[in-house]
Scaffold this active site. Structure first.
Site, PDB file in Angstrom:
ATOM      1  N   CYS A   1      41.138  39.437  37.979  1.00  0.00           N
ATOM      2  CA  CYS A   1      40.435  39.587  36.708  1.00  0.00           C
ATOM      3  C   CYS A   1      41.317  40.010  35.536  1.00  0.00           C
ATOM      4  O   CYS A   1      41.494  39.269  34.577  1.00  0.00           O
ATOM      5  CB  CYS A   1      39.287  40.589  36.869  1.00  0.00           C
ATOM      6  SG  CYS A   1      37.987  40.009  37.970  1.00  0.00           S
ATOM      7  N   ILE A   2      41.866  41.215  35.590  1.00  0.00           N
ATOM      8  CA  ILE A   2      42.485  41.798  34.396  1.00  0.00           C
ATOM      9  C   ILE A   2      43.737  41.051  33.945  1.00  0.00           C
ATOM     10  O   ILE A   2      43.942  40.880  32.742  1.00  0.00           O
ATOM     11  CB  ILE A   2      42.778  43.294  34.609  1.00  0.00           C
ATOM     12  CG1 ILE A   2      41.541  44.014  35.123  1.00  0.00           C
ATOM     13  CG2 ILE A   2      43.217  43.942  33.303  1.00  0.00           C
ATOM     14  CD1 ILE A   2      41.750  45.477  35.403  1.00  0.00           C
TER      15      ILE A   2
END
Length: 447
Positions: free
Chosen positions: A278-279
């Protein structure tokens, strides 16, 4: 009676009485837990994946995902509520289809939607009236309408009339024992009023709390906003770490004191870089899409630069410590990277900064090994294929003493840090693992 009105009550009724059959495409960290939640809610679920090894393990009642136990998997399979296949022709049997495939970046940091596009082509070949198709993969605002809908409509069926389309971003957090798929509030949106009603009915049956939003673009933006927030704040503390280190200030002490403020502050922690799907990836889906609107994303791009630079900073700190404390050049040193996973207590190496650390150390001619209690061998990755096959070394006092330095890249709880402090010649701690456990050592350097 038009097709929309004919199919809408049928699917709604099937959802309410649990006779609707669900399909989940992509049985990874998102798809398999989601399939289990659907099955526990009373739906019959078919899981689809292109990897036959996953299907074999599921048929043997062996889970390859930490969030799904063998017992849970076996119970749903044995009850006839879950089965898995590589045969995408069975998509036609499903009333609701959730897409949980990867959405990575290209080498030029542009969105790679090839998995979503290919999946939609597979669905289009078997699409029938009355189905609800849902994307769960993280992506930029507009993907559901601009990418998925046209591909699905190549079937000759029309969205909103013959079939329905929705978006619900996954919110999985590997290793988090406090929340699972069913207990995490779930954002849902449909492409049109009927799709919205179907989305709320279906996911309302699967999870405890749903959060309806007005349209799919908003839902797509929600997930990006969550991860942009984290990426920017982690970049901030990573930058503060560099500044405070130059001033002789321990950034971990600063954060520990700052978080005692009961309002107006939320702690984020520095590290050797960013990992997970994700990040490190999601914010760049937004920067890419924003160019279409001539809108700069300076904060996001700067955060990306800072976070991706952290592994190189760690290597420089290691080289400096080796030279100053042991009188050894990095190129003549044996280095143990402790932790291959991107976060502690999970076997997940997606975008792990440990892989980049190992690559940088090899570029500097260091002799590099790794230890991870969850990962016996480096699997095949797109970016670090040359590391494939390296095996985790044993973490005995004798083995540790044979390395010139140990780099704490992932602070797994299974590690005996007290024993490590006694046997290691030099420790470079990127996670504050020793201080958090009250262990002090003159061989320790924070990075």
């Amino acid at each position: 009676m038009d097709e929309q009105n004919k199919t809408r009550p049928d699917l709604l009724a099937a959802i309410h009485d649990r006779t609707a059959k669900a399909g989940v495409i992509g049985l990874g960290y998102v798809g398999l837990p989601l399939a289990m939640s659907m099955a526990r809610a009373g739906f019959t679920v078919i899981g689809f994946d292109v990897d036959p090894d996953k299907i074999t393990q599921i048929e043997a009642r062996r889970s390859y995902i930490d969030a799904v136990s063998n017992e849970v998997l076996a119970s749903q399979c044995d009850a006839g509520r879950f089965s898995a296949t590589v045969d995408f022709a069975l998509l036609g049997d499903c009333d609701v289809i959730a897409i949980c495939v990867p959405t990575p970046l290209t080498r030029h940091r542009d969105p790679d939607l090839s998995y979503v596009e290919n999946t939609c082509r597979d669905i289009a070949r078997h699409l029938r009236p009355g189905q609800l198709i849902v994307l769960e993969s993280t992506t930029y605002p507009g993907t559901t309408e601009e990418v998925m809908k046209p591909i699905l409509e190549t079937s000759g069926l029309l969205c909103g009339r013959d079939f329905h389309l929705g978006y619900s971003p996954e919110r999985e957090d590997p290793g988090n024992r406090d929340f699972d798929t069913s207990s995490i509030p779930k954002v849902v949106a449909g492409d049109g009023e009927v799709a919205s009603q179907l989305m709320q009915a279906f996911y309302g049956a699967v999870v405890k709390t749903i959060v309806p939003v007005s349209n799919t673009r908003t839902a797509e933006a929600v997930k990006l906003t969550e991860n942009v927030f984290r990426a920017v704040n982690i970049a901030l503390v990573n930058e503060l770490k560099l500044v405070y280190d130059a001033m002789g200030i321990d950034v971990w002490d600063v954060i520990d004191a700052a978080k005692t403020k009961p309002f107006g502050y939320m702690p984020f922690y520095p590290g050797p870089g960013l990992g997970g799907h994700c990040i490190p990836i999601d914010p760049f889906y937004l920067t890419w899409k924003s160019r279409e609107y001539d809108q700069p994303t300076r904060f996001i791009e700067l955060a990306g630069e800072i976070n991706t630079a952290m592994p190189r900073y760690v290597v420089e700190k290691l080289a400096e410590a080796l030279d100053r404390r042991l009188g050894r050049a990095l190129s003549r040193s044996k280095v143990l990277v402790l932790g291959l996973a991107y976060k502690k207590n999970v076997p997940d190496i997606r975008e792990s900064p440990s892989l980049r650390l190992m690559e940088l150390l090899l570029e500097r001619q260091a002799d590099v090994s790794y230890h991870d209690p969850f990962i016996d061998e480096v699997p095949r990755t797109r970016e670090y294929g040359h590391l494939k096959g390296r095996r985790s070394v044993e973490l005995t006092p004798e083995a540790v003493a044979g390395f010139d330095a140990v780099v704490i890249a992932t602070d797994h709880d299974q590690i005996d840090y007290q024993a490590l402090a006694k046997s290691a010649q030099l420790i470079v701690d990127t996670r504050n693992a020793f201080a958090r456990r009250g262990i002090d050592s003159d061989r320790l350097v924070k990075a």
